[in-house]
Design a protein around this motif. Structure first.
Motif, PDB file in Angstrom:
ATOM      1  N   GLN A  91       0.804  -1.218   0.000  1.00 57.86           N
ATOM      2  CA  GLN A  91       0.000   0.000   0.000  1.00 57.86           C
ATOM      3  C   GLN A  91       0.840   1.273   0.000  1.00 57.86           C
ATOM      4  OE1 GLN A  91      -2.787   0.001   3.262  1.00 57.86           O
ATOM      5  NE2 GLN A  91      -3.433  -2.089   2.837  1.00 57.86           N
ATOM      6  N   LEU A  92       2.077   1.189   0.475  1.00 58.01           N
ATOM      7  CA  LEU A  92       2.899   2.386   0.586  1.00 58.01           C
ATOM      8  C   LEU A  92       3.413   2.826  -0.784  1.00 58.01           C
ATOM      9  CD1 LEU A  92       4.927   1.464   3.777  1.00 58.01           C
ATOM     10  CD2 LEU A  92       3.002   3.043   3.600  1.00 58.01           C
ATOM     11  N   PRO A  93       3.603   4.132  -0.966  1.00 57.02           N
ATOM     12  CA  PRO A  93       4.105   4.615  -2.267  1.00 57.02           C
ATOM     13  C   PRO A  93       5.537   4.173  -2.536  1.00 57.02           C
ATOM     14  CG  PRO A  93       3.104   6.391  -0.969  1.00 57.02           C
ATOM     15  CD  PRO A  93       3.252   5.220  -0.057  1.00 57.02           C
ATOM     16  N   SER A  94       5.999   4.506  -3.715  1.00 58.43           N
ATOM     17  CA  SER A  94       7.321   4.099  -4.159  1.00 58.43           C
ATOM     18  C   SER A  94       8.416   4.628  -3.233  1.00 58.43           C
ATOM     19  CB  SER A  94       7.564   4.622  -5.583  1.00 58.43           C
ATOM     20  OG  SER A  94       8.882   4.400  -5.983  1.00 58.43           O
ATOM     21  N   ARG A  95       9.310   3.714  -2.821  1.00 58.34           N
ATOM     22  CA  ARG A  95      10.487   4.050  -2.008  1.00 58.34           C
ATOM     23  C   ARG A  95      10.109   4.791  -0.721  1.00 58.34           C
ATOM     24  NH1 ARG A  95      11.707   4.320  -7.335  1.00 58.34           N
ATOM     25  NH2 ARG A  95      13.663   3.358  -8.021  1.00 58.34           N
ATOM     26  N   TYR A  96       9.001   4.402  -0.133  1.00 63.03           N
ATOM     27  CA  TYR A  96       8.511   5.157   1.028  1.00 63.03           C
ATOM     28  C   TYR A  96       9.446   5.006   2.227  1.00 63.03           C
ATOM     29  CZ  TYR A  96       5.288   7.134   4.407  1.00 63.03           C
ATOM     30  OH  TYR A  96       4.720   7.929   5.379  1.00 63.03           O
ATOM     31  N   LEU A  97       9.934   3.815   2.482  1.00 63.46           N
ATOM     32  CA  LEU A  97      10.824   3.608   3.627  1.00 63.46           C
ATOM     33  C   LEU A  97      12.115   4.405   3.485  1.00 63.46           C
ATOM     34  CD1 LEU A  97      10.417  -0.221   4.295  1.00 63.46           C
ATOM     35  CD2 LEU A  97       9.187   1.687   5.325  1.00 63.46           C
ATOM     36  N   LYS A  98      12.587   4.552   2.260  1.00 59.75           N
ATOM     37  CA  LYS A  98      13.807   5.327   2.035  1.00 59.75           C
ATOM     38  C   LYS A  98      13.544   6.814   2.207  1.00 59.75           C
ATOM     39  CE  LYS A  98      17.327   6.244  -1.498  1.00 59.75           C
ATOM     40  NZ  LYS A  98      17.761   5.935  -2.893  1.00 59.75           N
ATOM     41  N   LYS A  99      12.414   7.283   1.717  1.00 56.72           N
ATOM     42  CA  LYS A  99      12.122   8.720   1.781  1.00 56.72           C
ATOM     43  C   LYS A  99      11.777   9.174   3.197  1.00 56.72           C
ATOM     44  CE  LYS A  99      10.306   8.819  -2.963  1.00 56.72           C
ATOM     45  NZ  LYS A  99       9.076   8.993  -3.788  1.00 56.72           N
ATOM     46  N   GLN A 100      11.114   8.330   3.952  1.00 55.99           N
ATOM     47  CA  GLN A 100      10.631   8.725   5.274  1.00 55.99           C
ATOM     48  C   GLN A 100      11.392   8.019   6.391  1.00 55.99           C
ATOM     49  OE1 GLN A 100       8.510  11.139   5.538  1.00 55.99           O
ATOM     50  NE2 GLN A 100       8.019  11.276   3.351  1.00 55.99           N
ATOM     51  N   TRP A 101      12.674   7.807   6.220  1.00 51.70           N
ATOM     52  CA  TRP A 101      13.425   7.072   7.225  1.00 51.70           C
ATOM     53  C   TRP A 101      13.595   7.872   8.515  1.00 51.70           C
ATOM     54  CZ3 TRP A 101      17.993   8.784   9.309  1.00 51.70           C
ATOM     55  CH2 TRP A 101      18.635   9.827   8.653  1.00 51.70           C
ATOM     56  N   LYS A 102      13.596   9.200   8.445  1.00 49.79           N
ATOM     57  CA  LYS A 102      13.786   9.990   9.658  1.00 49.79           C
ATOM     58  C   LYS A 102      12.595   9.894  10.603  1.00 49.79           C
ATOM     59  CE  LYS A 102      17.145  13.321   7.860  1.00 49.79           C
ATOM     60  NZ  LYS A 102      17.447  14.760   7.584  1.00 49.79           N
ATOM     61  N   PRO A 103      11.360  10.216  10.170  1.00 48.88           N
ATOM     62  CA  PRO A 103      10.241  10.055  11.109  1.00 48.88           C
ATOM     63  C   PRO A 103      10.022   8.612  11.546  1.00 48.88           C
ATOM     64  CG  PRO A 103       9.438  10.582   8.907  1.00 48.88           C
ATOM     65  CD  PRO A 103      10.911  10.803   8.897  1.00 48.88           C
ATOM     66  N   LEU A 104      10.289   7.659  10.635  1.00 44.77           N
ATOM     67  CA  LEU A 104      10.132   6.256  11.016  1.00 44.77           C
ATOM     68  C   LEU A 104      11.163   5.836  12.064  1.00 44.77           C
ATOM     69  CD1 LEU A 104       9.297   4.510   7.618  1.00 44.77           C
ATOM     70  CD2 LEU A 104       7.818   4.713   9.618  1.00 44.77           C
ATOM     71  N   SER A 105      12.376   6.364  11.951  1.00 47.67           N
ATOM     72  CA  SER A 105      13.393   6.023  12.948  1.00 47.67           C
ATOM     73  C   SER A 105      13.022   6.565  14.319  1.00 47.67           C
ATOM     74  CB  SER A 105      14.747   6.571  12.512  1.00 47.67           C
ATOM     75  OG  SER A 105      14.717   7.991  12.433  1.00 47.67           O
ATOM     76  N   ILE A 106      12.340   7.708  14.365  1.00 53.89           N
ATOM     77  CA  ILE A 106      11.871   8.241  15.658  1.00 53.89           C
ATOM     78  C   ILE A 106      10.787   7.345  16.238  1.00 53.89           C
ATOM     79  CG2 ILE A 106      10.719  10.190  16.777  1.00 53.89           C
ATOM     80  CD1 ILE A 106      12.077  12.022  14.761  1.00 53.89           C
ATOM     81  N   LEU A 107       9.829   6.942  15.398  1.00 52.76           N
ATOM     82  CA  LEU A 107       8.724   6.113  15.882  1.00 52.76           C
ATOM     83  C   LEU A 107       9.182   4.711  16.259  1.00 52.76           C
ATOM     84  CD1 LEU A 107       5.993   7.188  13.288  1.00 52.76           C
ATOM     85  CD2 LEU A 107       6.008   7.724  15.732  1.00 52.76           C
ATOM     86  N   LEU A 108      10.140   4.174  15.522  1.00 51.56           N
ATOM     87  CA  LEU A 108      10.593   2.804  15.772  1.00 51.56           C
ATOM     88  C   LEU A 108      11.744   2.726  16.757  1.00 51.56           C
ATOM     89  CD1 LEU A 108      10.491   1.478  12.096  1.00 51.56           C
ATOM     90  CD2 LEU A 108       8.760   1.197  13.875  1.00 51.56           C
ATOM     91  N   GLY A 109      12.344   3.869  17.090  1.00 47.72           N
ATOM     92  CA  GLY A 109      13.452   3.890  18.027  1.00 47.72           C
ATOM     93  C   GLY A 109      13.026   4.362  19.406  1.00 47.72           C
ATOM     94  N   PRO A 110      13.180   5.651  19.688  1.00 49.05           N
ATOM     95  CA  PRO A 110      12.862   6.148  21.035  1.00 49.05           C
ATOM     96  C   PRO A 110      11.400   5.974  21.433  1.00 49.05           C
ATOM     97  CG  PRO A 110      13.333   7.963  19.520  1.00 49.05           C
ATOM     98  CD  PRO A 110      13.728   6.711  18.823  1.00 49.05           C
ATOM     99  N   ILE A 111      10.474   6.131  20.492  1.00 45.85           N
ATOM    100  CA  ILE A 111       9.048   5.988  20.843  1.00 45.85           C
ATOM    101  C   ILE A 111       8.751   4.550  21.240  1.00 45.85           C
ATOM    102  CG2 ILE A 111       6.700   6.060  19.941  1.00 45.85           C
ATOM    103  CD1 ILE A 111       7.799   8.754  20.571  1.00 45.85           C
ATOM    104  N   MET A 112       9.232   3.591  20.475  1.00 45.92           N
ATOM    105  CA  MET A 112       8.967   2.194  20.783  1.00 45.92           C
ATOM    106  C   MET A 112       9.635   1.775  22.086  1.00 45.92           C
ATOM    107  SD  MET A 112       9.194  -0.930  18.072  1.00 45.92           S
ATOM    108  CE  MET A 112       8.435  -2.527  18.436  1.00 45.92           C
ATOM    109  N   ALA A 113      10.859   2.259  22.320  1.00 45.23           N
ATOM    110  CA  ALA A 113      11.533   1.944  23.579  1.00 45.23           C
ATOM    111  C   ALA A 113      10.789   2.551  24.765  1.00 45.23           C
ATOM    112  CB  ALA A 113      12.975   2.460  23.532  1.00 45.23           C
ATOM    113  N   ALA A 114      10.301   3.784  24.612  1.00 41.61           N
ATOM    114  CA  ALA A 114       9.538   4.415  25.692  1.00 41.61           C
ATOM    115  C   ALA A 114       8.237   3.664  25.954  1.00 41.61           C
ATOM    116  CB  ALA A 114       9.259   5.876  25.341  1.00 41.61           C
ATOM    117  N   MET A 115       7.573   3.199  24.892  1.00 40.30           N
ATOM    118  CA  MET A 115       6.356   2.410  25.062  1.00 40.30           C
ATOM    119  C   MET A 115       6.644   1.127  25.840  1.00 40.30           C
ATOM    120  SD  MET A 115       4.871   2.901  21.192  1.00 40.30           S
ATOM    121  CE  MET A 115       3.724   1.538  21.333  1.00 40.30           C
ATOM    122  N   TRP A 116       7.743   0.484  25.516  1.00 36.87           N
ATOM    123  CA  TRP A 116       8.120  -0.764  26.195  1.00 36.87           C
ATOM    124  C   TRP A 116       8.379  -0.528  27.680  1.00 36.87           C
ATOM    125  CZ3 TRP A 116      13.709  -2.594  26.558  1.00 36.87           C
ATOM    126  CH2 TRP A 116      13.784  -3.837  27.176  1.00 36.87           C
TER     127      TRP A 116
END
Length: 580
Positions: A91-116
């Motif tokens: 469903q994601l557009p072309s090269r979405y993970l590459k283009k949006q790596w900065k906000p995703l790294s925030i959500l998958l890094g510090p946010i996920m660790a804080a949730m845990w």
């Protein structure tokens, strides 16, 4: 002589087919009008046919033992997550993970660790006599957001009207990626429990061995290998499908089902090598549509959403049937008066404060209310049940002489009760949040309109609207002379009545009148010509009513839409389109 064959297979197929058919009859009404997700409705249906209620579905009898039932639930969850995450990646557009790596790294890094950490601290505080390492293991199960339940806020009429497209995409990407990233959080706690929980009496190596296995197996073999494997398989599948489609080797049906078959292949092969099939499926789905070709080719086809719906209905009916409902009230771990506050606290503090704290660094979250929305809607669902049974499977390897080790004797029961309860809380609360929120918006407006209409009696010239039709409130006054100043302010209409009872005029045109030469002689209420009789002011200041054909034609001459009971103006020879 014919006989009834009331076998388990016949009952299961009948119940499942009957429920999907019944739900399909009102699915649009439930999802698009009442904003109820199929997950919540199917969960309730599963409870209704479970051994606790109608006893039509008997999971334990099918499995033969609790261990087999756990394995079935684990594999069913793996299958649903694999298919869902390939579809999420597509469903994601072309090269979405590459283009949006900065906000995703925030959500998958510090946010996920804080949730845990936040969830683990809440569990540690609310469950009596629970070691903190055990709380970390339980908290890791409910840390990932669920891609199945996230569909309620990224698909459908509510999402189209209320959630910006870019925000929908980042929610899909986060819920897909963090499902596979739950492994490091879970095995960080499990490895420490295994090698340090009993003081090293049964396992050698201590914390050093635990960290070596965590970096080597969890991050290296499980995470990195699954990313590489998913990317390679997704790219090869894309190239093969391109090659076959260019040469007209593949028919339309096989083309549409290709993403589903890719998910099944990755789930099976990753399961054989022991890697993270969940993360591999998401990466493969995104790489498979890296050039946006497959996504655009299938954007208007309904096969993938149909398979998605069938899996969602089936898995949540199964969850409703296998959920240990009685253990919430009767267990030796945590009483119900602690479980309920735990569920509320987890819903409030597991995700919301941390997303709100960093939302300014995520471009897709533009406003505060969007940060609150994204922070609250981080549901716990299929992924939590999946990691629950992964944890239970690992705990079986820590037995001594066929019995659980002394330090983990109650851990399996604790993780089972707490994770199931938190998952049920999330399914119910997040499934009802949007309908209740919509009701909370519309109900006060409806009540305020009724109160304001009732309180406006006795006031002069108080207009109000019913639907899209114009309604004018006219108060008749005692006639004190022929001066036009004695006429009501809402419409200059003379009256000989001596009562102050309000008169309501309902109906009329909502098309503004055209500015014609003689419009200045026609009184208009609120800038909109009313649908009742018209009045003309004479040069001497007196008011006369235009009745009959003259009045009707004067009232309808300047409008493009007329009602069925209105006569045509004298200049018109053919009737225009009537409006009801």
């Amino acid at each position: 002589m014919p006989t009834l064959a009331i076998t388990n297979f016949n009952i299961v197929v009948s119940v499942l087919g009957g429920w999907i058919s019944l739900f399909g009859l009102v699915s649009y009404l439930c999802k698009e009008n009442f904003y109820l997700s199929e997950a919540l409705i199917s969960l309730l249906a599963g409870v209704a046919v479970s051994p606790s209620a109608a006893d039509l579905i008997k999971p334990l009898e099918y499995a033969g033992s609790v261990e087999n039932l756990n394995v079935i639930t684990l594999y069913f969850s793996r299958l649903v997550l694999g298919v869902q995450l390939v579809l999420a990646g597509v469903q994601l557009p072309s090269r979405y993970l590459k283009k949006q790596w900065k906000p995703l790294s925030i959500l998958l890094g510090p946010i996920m660790a804080a949730m845990w950490l936040a969830t683990s601290l809440l569990i540690w505080a609310m469950v009596p006599n629970l070691p903190f390492l055990h709380a970390l293991a339980i908290g890791s199960c409910v840390t990932p957001t669920d891609p199945v339940l996230s569909n309620v806020i990224v698909k459908g009429k509510f999402a189209d009207h209320n959630v910006p497209k870019e925000l929908q995409k980042i929610i899909i990407a986060e819920s897909g990626a963090n499902d596979g990233l739950g492994y490091p959080f879970l095995f960080f706690a499990l490895y420490l429990i295994k090698f340090t929980g009993d003081g090293g009496a049964t396992e050698e190596g201590g914390a050093r061995m635990a960290m070596a296995l965590w970096f080597g197996e969890s991050w290296g073999y499980t995470i990195l290998l699954s990313v590489v494997y998913g990317a390679v398989v997704g790219w090869i599948a894309k190239e093969l499908l391109h090659w076959a489609e260019e040469r007209k080797f593949v028919d339309r049906e096989s083309f549409l089902v290709f993403a589903i078959s890719l998910a099944l292949f990755i789930v099976g092969t990753c399961g054989m090598i022991g890697s993270d099939d969940v993360l591999a499926c998401f990466i493969a789905g995104n790489v498979f549509t890296w050039d946006d070709w497959f996504r655009l080719e299938t954007i208007d086809d309904s096969l993938q959403p149909t398979i998605d719906m069938l899996l969602n209905v089936s898995i949540f009916m199964w969850y409703g049937a296998v959920c240990p409902w009685s253990s919430f009230l009767h267990n030796d771990i945590v009483p119900i008066y602690r479980l309920i506050p735990l569920g509320i606290l987890v819903l409030l503090f597991r995700r919301l404060p941390w997303v709100f704290a960093v939302h300014k660094f995520i471009p897709q979250i533009e406003e505060i209310h969007q940060a609150i929305f994204v922070g609250f809607f981080g549901p716990v669902g299929v992924s939590a049940i999946f990691y629950l049974y992964v944890a239970l499977e690992f705990l079986e390897t820590m037995e001594v002489n066929g019995e659980p080790r002394s330090d983990i004797r109650h851990l399996a029961e604790t993780v089972n009760v707490v994770v199931w309860f938190l998952a049920i809380c999330s399914i119910v609360v997040h499934g009802l949040s949007i309908p209740i929120g919509k009701l909370g918006v519309h109900l006060p407006r409806t009540l305020s309109r009724g109160v304001s209409s009732a309180s406006s009696e006795g006031r002069d010239g108080a207009p109000f609207n019913i639907g899209s039709r114009v309604t004018t409130f006219v108060t008749r006054r005692p006639k004190s002379g022929n001066s036009p100043d004695d006429l009501p302010t809402s419409i200059a209409a003379p009256s000989s009545a001596s009562t102050t009872r309000p008169v309501f005029r309902i109906g009329g045109s909502i098309i503004p009148p055209r500015q014609e030469a003689d419009d200045e002689n026609l009184p208009v209420a609120g800038g909109i010509r009313s649908g009742g009789p018209d009045f003309r002011r004479s040069p001497d200041g007196s008011i006369t009513q235009l009745d009959g054909a003259a009045g009707d034609s004067a009232n309808t001459a300047g409008r493009a839409i007329r009602f069925l009971d209105e006569p045509l103006p004298p200049s018109k020879t053919t009737p225009p389109a009537a409006a009801s």
